[in-house]
Design a protein around this motif. Structure first.
Motif, mmCIF file in Angstrom:
data_model
loop_
_atom_site.group_PDB
_atom_site.id
_atom_site.type_symbol
_atom_site.label_atom_id
_atom_site.label_comp_id
_atom_site.label_asym_id
_atom_site.label_seq_id
_atom_site.Cartn_x
_atom_site.Cartn_y
_atom_site.Cartn_z
ATOM 1 N N SER A 36 0.824 -1.196 0.000
ATOM 2 C CA SER A 36 0.000 0.000 0.000
ATOM 3 C C SER A 36 0.868 1.259 0.000
ATOM 4 O O SER A 36 0.593 2.217 -0.740
ATOM 5 C CB SER A 36 -0.919 -0.014 1.216
ATOM 6 O OG SER A 36 -1.694 1.149 1.256
ATOM 7 N N THR A 37 1.921 1.259 0.799
ATOM 8 C CA THR A 37 2.822 2.409 0.883
ATOM 9 C C THR A 37 3.514 2.649 -0.457
ATOM 10 O O THR A 37 3.576 3.776 -0.945
ATOM 11 C CB THR A 37 3.868 2.212 1.995
ATOM 12 O OG1 THR A 37 3.179 2.091 3.242
ATOM 13 C CG2 THR A 37 4.839 3.364 2.068
ATOM 14 N N SER A 40 1.055 4.028 -2.979
ATOM 15 C CA SER A 40 0.774 5.439 -2.695
ATOM 16 C C SER A 40 1.904 6.337 -3.171
ATOM 17 O O SER A 40 1.667 7.407 -3.749
ATOM 18 C CB SER A 40 0.562 5.657 -1.199
ATOM 19 O OG SER A 40 -0.616 5.029 -0.780
ATOM 20 N N ASN A 44 1.608 9.247 -5.974
ATOM 21 C CA ASN A 44 1.996 10.619 -5.639
ATOM 22 C C ASN A 44 3.007 11.169 -6.632
ATOM 23 O O ASN A 44 2.913 12.316 -7.058
ATOM 24 C CB ASN A 44 2.565 10.698 -4.220
ATOM 25 C CG ASN A 44 1.492 10.599 -3.161
ATOM 26 O OD1 ASN A 44 0.338 10.920 -3.402
ATOM 27 N ND2 ASN A 44 1.867 10.135 -1.985
ATOM 28 N N THR A 49 -4.332 10.179 -7.583
ATOM 29 C CA THR A 49 -4.849 9.829 -6.259
ATOM 30 C C THR A 49 -5.448 8.429 -6.176
ATOM 31 O O THR A 49 -5.750 7.961 -5.090
ATOM 32 C CB THR A 49 -5.927 10.844 -5.822
ATOM 33 O OG1 THR A 49 -6.960 10.864 -6.806
ATOM 34 C CG2 THR A 49 -5.337 12.237 -5.661
#
Length: 71
Positions: A36-37, A40, A44, A49
């Motif tokens: 997930s990190t 993301s 970014n 998004t």
């Protein structure tokens, strides 16, 4: 013309199965949170998004690479 019932059949494209974060984590021997990190951070960097927004951009760019149709 075409199929058994007199109408054309459309050739189907194989669907790509969406890979879920838990599956990615299991394959890479990392935690779901790490997947997930990373996801993301990638979004970014691209100024996006969501994965849906990313998918739409991929489709848009693929369409730009195609030559115009000769209709």
């Amino acid at each position: 013309m075409g199929g058994a019932h007199g109408h054309r059949t459309r050739r189907r494209r194989p669907r790509r199965r969406r890979t879920l974060q838990p599956e990615i984590a299991a394959r890479m021997y990392i935690s779901r949170r790490t997947v997930s990190t990373h996801a993301s951070h990638i979004l970014n960097k691209l100024g996006m998004t969501s994965r849906v927004e990313l998918a739409a951009e991929v489709i848009r760019r693929k369409n730009l690479d195609r030559p115009p149709s000769q209709d």
